[in-house]
Design a protein around this motif. Structure first.
Motif, short mmCIF file in Angstrom:
data_model
loop_
_atom_site.label_atom_id
_atom_site.label_comp_id
_atom_site.label_asym_id
_atom_site.label_seq_id
_atom_site.Cartn_x
_atom_site.Cartn_y
_atom_site.Cartn_z
N GLU A 11 0.84 -1.21 0.00
CA GLU A 11 0.00 0.00 0.00
C GLU A 11 0.87 1.26 0.00
OE1 GLU A 11 -3.27 -0.03 -0.49
OE2 GLU A 11 -3.14 -2.21 -0.58
N ASP A 12 1.93 1.27 0.82
CA ASP A 12 2.85 2.42 0.85
C ASP A 12 3.53 2.61 -0.51
OD1 ASP A 12 2.20 2.77 3.48
OD2 ASP A 12 4.09 1.96 4.28
N TRP A 13 3.91 1.51 -1.11
CA TRP A 13 4.58 1.53 -2.41
C TRP A 13 3.69 2.15 -3.49
CZ3 TRP A 13 4.24 -3.45 -5.68
CH2 TRP A 13 4.88 -3.30 -6.90
N GLU A 63 20.01 -7.73 -3.87
CA GLU A 63 20.64 -7.45 -5.16
C GLU A 63 20.95 -8.76 -5.88
OE1 GLU A 63 21.24 -3.70 -2.84
OE2 GLU A 63 21.33 -5.83 -2.38
N MET A 64 21.44 -9.75 -5.10
CA MET A 64 21.74 -11.06 -5.69
C MET A 64 20.46 -11.77 -6.12
SD MET A 64 24.94 -11.08 -5.78
CE MET A 64 25.24 -12.74 -6.32
N LYS A 65 19.41 -11.67 -5.32
CA LYS A 65 18.12 -12.27 -5.68
C LYS A 65 17.54 -11.61 -6.92
CE LYS A 65 17.49 -15.60 -2.82
NZ LYS A 65 17.47 -16.97 -3.32
N PHE A 66 17.75 -10.30 -7.04
CA PHE A 66 17.30 -9.56 -8.22
C PHE A 66 17.96 -10.13 -9.48
CE2 PHE A 66 17.64 -6.05 -11.25
CZ PHE A 66 16.40 -5.44 -11.18
N ARG A 67 19.27 -10.37 -9.41
CA ARG A 67 20.01 -10.93 -10.55
C ARG A 67 19.57 -12.37 -10.84
NH1 ARG A 67 24.38 -8.31 -7.36
NH2 ARG A 67 24.53 -6.21 -8.26
N GLU A 68 19.34 -13.15 -9.78
CA GLU A 68 18.85 -14.52 -9.96
C GLU A 68 17.47 -14.51 -10.61
OE1 GLU A 68 18.90 -16.84 -6.33
OE2 GLU A 68 20.88 -16.07 -5.81
N VAL A 91 10.07 -4.64 -9.34
CA VAL A 91 10.74 -5.08 -8.10
C VAL A 91 11.58 -3.94 -7.53
CG1 VAL A 91 12.45 -6.67 -7.13
CG2 VAL A 91 10.77 -7.50 -8.80
N ALA A 92 12.36 -3.30 -8.39
CA ALA A 92 13.20 -2.19 -7.93
C ALA A 92 12.35 -1.05 -7.37
CB ALA A 92 14.07 -1.69 -9.08
N SER A 93 11.21 -0.80 -8.00
CA SER A 93 10.30 0.24 -7.54
C SER A 93 9.77 -0.06 -6.15
CB SER A 93 9.15 0.39 -8.54
OG SER A 93 8.16 1.24 -8.02
N PHE A 94 9.43 -1.32 -5.89
CA PHE A 94 8.92 -1.71 -4.57
C PHE A 94 9.90 -1.32 -3.47
CE2 PHE A 94 8.99 -4.98 -1.21
CZ PHE A 94 7.79 -4.68 -0.58
N PHE A 95 11.16 -1.67 -3.65
CA PHE A 95 12.16 -1.36 -2.63
C PHE A 95 12.44 0.15 -2.56
CE2 PHE A 95 13.01 -5.89 -3.22
CZ PHE A 95 13.07 -6.30 -1.91
N SER A 96 12.56 0.76 -3.70
CA SER A 96 12.88 2.19 -3.75
C SER A 96 11.80 3.05 -3.12
CB SER A 96 13.10 2.60 -5.21
OG SER A 96 13.40 3.95 -5.29
N LEU A 100 14.14 1.85 0.60
CA LEU A 100 15.26 0.91 0.71
C LEU A 100 15.74 0.49 -0.68
CD1 LEU A 100 13.60 -1.27 3.47
CD2 LEU A 100 15.50 0.33 3.81
N PRO A 101 16.21 1.44 -1.49
CA PRO A 101 16.56 1.12 -2.88
C PRO A 101 17.67 0.06 -2.98
CG PRO A 101 17.41 3.28 -2.30
CD PRO A 101 16.55 2.82 -1.14
N LEU A 102 17.58 -0.74 -4.02
CA LEU A 102 18.60 -1.75 -4.29
C LEU A 102 19.80 -1.07 -4.94
CD1 LEU A 102 16.34 -4.57 -5.79
CD2 LEU A 102 17.15 -4.34 -3.43
N ALA A 103 20.99 -1.52 -4.60
CA ALA A 103 22.22 -0.98 -5.19
C ALA A 103 22.50 -1.76 -6.48
CB ALA A 103 23.38 -1.10 -4.21
N LEU A 104 21.88 -1.33 -7.56
CA LEU A 104 21.98 -2.04 -8.83
C LEU A 104 22.92 -1.32 -9.79
CD1 LEU A 104 18.18 -2.78 -9.20
CD2 LEU A 104 19.95 -4.39 -8.50
N LYS A 105 23.51 -2.09 -10.66
CA LYS A 105 24.39 -1.55 -11.69
C LYS A 105 23.68 -1.63 -13.03
CE LYS A 105 27.75 -1.31 -8.71
NZ LYS A 105 27.34 -0.35 -7.72
N ARG A 106 24.21 -0.93 -14.02
CA ARG A 106 23.60 -0.90 -15.34
C ARG A 106 23.40 -2.30 -15.92
NH1 ARG A 106 26.23 3.15 -19.39
NH2 ARG A 106 25.50 4.49 -17.75
N GLY A 107 24.37 -3.16 -15.75
CA GLY A 107 24.30 -4.52 -16.29
C GLY A 107 23.22 -5.38 -15.65
#
Length: 190
Positions: A11-13, A63-68, A91-96, A100-107
């Motif tokens: 709901e907050d998201w 971040e690792m789960k995101f890549r998986e 998924v990234a939007s939910f955390f952000s 609590l944003p994910l530390a993601l790289k371009r790749g």
């Protein structure tokens, strides 16, 4: 599964987003929940705990789960690269949006799936004239509005006569100026 979407953090998201975006995000978030096997509250609580950990594996768990998850989507679905990126964005939007944003790289966003390049053609004035010559009165009107306004098909389909004020007061050679909020974002366009 419906209960998972009534979570406080969901709901907050979704607060402040358009209805259309809320519907899309809820639908796009389900595959992540099935993959991660944690409800939204458990994810946020784990993320909060992990960010204070001195253990790098714990600290970068999501971040690792995101890549998986990206690899999982590429290997187990027939989705194209753009659709995979859409699910990852959710998924990234939910955390952000929960702070609590994910530390993601371009790749992390780039799919390894090969995407077919579609060469879109642009219509020329002669093409529009040919279509216009064969169209009904209704379709001629739609064609001209689409061609000259730059509005999307959805915006034109939702256009009402009431939106076109004073059109009968203009001479035939005068251009008509219209402002309308975009269906998807609500941003004014002219």
């Amino acid at each position: 599964e419906v209960e998972r979407m009534k979570d406080k953090y969901v709901e907050d998201w979704l607060k402040g987003l358009s209805e259309r975006t809320k519907i899309n995000y809820r639908k796009e978030f389900e595959p992540w929940l099935n993959f991660i096997k944690m409800n939204p509250t458990q994810q946020i609580e784990k993320r909060l705990k992990d960010l204070t950990s001195q253990n790098l594996t714990e600290r970068t768990f999501f971040e690792m789960k995101f890549r998986e998850y990206k690899e999982h989507l590429e290997q187990t679905t027939e989705l194209k690269a753009g659709s995979i990126k859409t699910l990852l964005r959710t998924v990234a939007s939910f955390f952000s949006r929960n702070g609590l944003p994910l530390a993601l790289k371009r790749g992390d966003w780039v799919s390894t799936k090969q995407t077919e390049v579609i060469h879109r053609f642009k219509l020329k004035n002669a093409d529009i004239k040919k279509m216009y010559a064969h169209a009904s009165l209704r379709n001629r009107s739609l064609l001209l509005v689409l061609y000259h306004s730059g509005f999307s098909e959805i915006d034109v389909a939702n256009l009402k006569v009431e939106d076109i004020k004073d059109i009968y007061k203009l001479s035939e050679t005068e251009h008509y100026f219209i402002e309308k909020p975009r269906e998807k974002s609500g941003i004014m366009q002219a």
